[in-house]
Design a protein around this motif. Structure first.
Motif, PDB file in Angstrom:
ATOM      1  N   ALA A   1       0.829  -1.206   0.000  1.00 46.81           N
ATOM      2  CA  ALA A   1       0.000   0.000   0.000  1.00 46.81           C
ATOM      3  C   ALA A   1       0.861   1.252   0.000  1.00 46.81           C
ATOM      4  CB  ALA A   1      -0.933  -0.009   1.206  1.00 46.81           C
ATOM      5  N   ARG A   2       1.938   1.239   0.751  1.00 43.86           N
ATOM      6  CA  ARG A   2       2.817   2.413   0.774  1.00 43.86           C
ATOM      7  C   ARG A   2       3.505   2.608  -0.569  1.00 43.86           C
ATOM      8  NH1 ARG A   2       6.313   3.088   6.088  1.00 43.86           N
ATOM      9  NH2 ARG A   2       6.652   5.047   5.026  1.00 43.86           N
TER      10      ARG A   2
ATOM     11  N   ARG B   1       2.310   1.719  -3.499  1.00 40.08           N
ATOM     12  CA  ARG B   1       1.316   2.197  -4.466  1.00 40.08           C
ATOM     13  C   ARG B   1       1.057   3.690  -4.311  1.00 40.08           C
ATOM     14  NH1 ARG B   1      -2.201  -2.476  -2.986  1.00 40.08           N
ATOM     15  NH2 ARG B   1      -1.382  -4.152  -4.259  1.00 40.08           N
ATOM     16  N   ARG B   2       1.152   4.194  -3.097  1.00 41.85           N
ATOM     17  CA  ARG B   2       0.932   5.628  -2.868  1.00 41.85           C
ATOM     18  C   ARG B   2       2.186   6.452  -3.129  1.00 41.85           C
ATOM     19  NH1 ARG B   2      -0.699   5.409   2.795  1.00 41.85           N
ATOM     20  NH2 ARG B   2      -1.495   3.330   2.674  1.00 41.85           N
ATOM     21  N   GLY B   3       3.277   5.813  -3.466  1.00 41.72           N
ATOM     22  CA  GLY B   3       4.505   6.522  -3.762  1.00 41.72           C
ATOM     23  C   GLY B   3       5.348   6.847  -2.546  1.00 41.72           C
ATOM     24  N   ILE B   4       5.039   6.237  -1.421  1.00 41.27           N
ATOM     25  CA  ILE B   4       5.834   6.451  -0.215  1.00 41.27           C
ATOM     26  C   ILE B   4       6.926   5.389  -0.194  1.00 41.27           C
ATOM     27  CG2 ILE B   4       5.813   6.550   2.299  1.00 41.27           C
ATOM     28  CD1 ILE B   4       2.789   7.147   2.083  1.00 41.27           C
ATOM     29  N   HIS B   5       8.145   5.826  -0.386  1.00 41.54           N
ATOM     30  CA  HIS B   5       9.247   4.873  -0.463  1.00 41.54           C
ATOM     31  C   HIS B   5       9.838   4.632   0.919  1.00 41.54           C
ATOM     32  CE1 HIS B   5       9.163   4.910  -4.788  1.00 41.54           C
ATOM     33  NE2 HIS B   5       9.118   6.246  -4.749  1.00 41.54           N
TER      34      HIS B   5
END
Length: 111
Positions: A92-93, A95-99
């Motif tokens: 999920a992270r 997919r949201r662009g949170i690396h």
């Protein structure tokens, strides 16, 4: 060696290898510490299980042994659930662009 001494030796191995694990210089040392943790848990659990049942009153022994086995099974199920939830959280992270931060070296870390 006896139940009580076996349990004490087992938990002593777990404590010793747990405290030496963070200072491990090589991967082989980590494997050795984990090996001794496994031996210690086996010795400790086997000895303590029998000791607890010996000191439990006769009419409560079946309840005590069943509850120990039940909570052991619940622990295994929760461990599996943790792996599933951590994987879902990571996907999920991403997919949201949170690396996730990189801990390999300072030159590869993202701002």
């Amino acid at each position: 060696i006896g139940r009580k001494r076996g349990a004490l030796i087992g938990y002593g191995l777990v404590i010793l290898s747990t405290f030496t694990l963070p200072a491990s210089p090589t991967i082989e040392f980590i494997f050795a510490c984990r090996f001794f943790q496994g031996i210690g848990v086996y010795l400790g659990f086997t000895g303590m299980f029998v000791l607890v049942l010996e000191y439990t009153a006769a009419k409560y022994r079946s309840i005590a042994s069943s509850s120990i086995a039940f909570f052991f099974a619940v622990g295994y199920l929760l461990t599996t659930l943790n792996g599933y939830l951590i994987k879902r959280l990571a996907l999920a992270r991403l997919r949201r662009g949170i690396h996730f931060p990189h801990y390999t070296s300072a030159s590869t870390a993202h701002p």
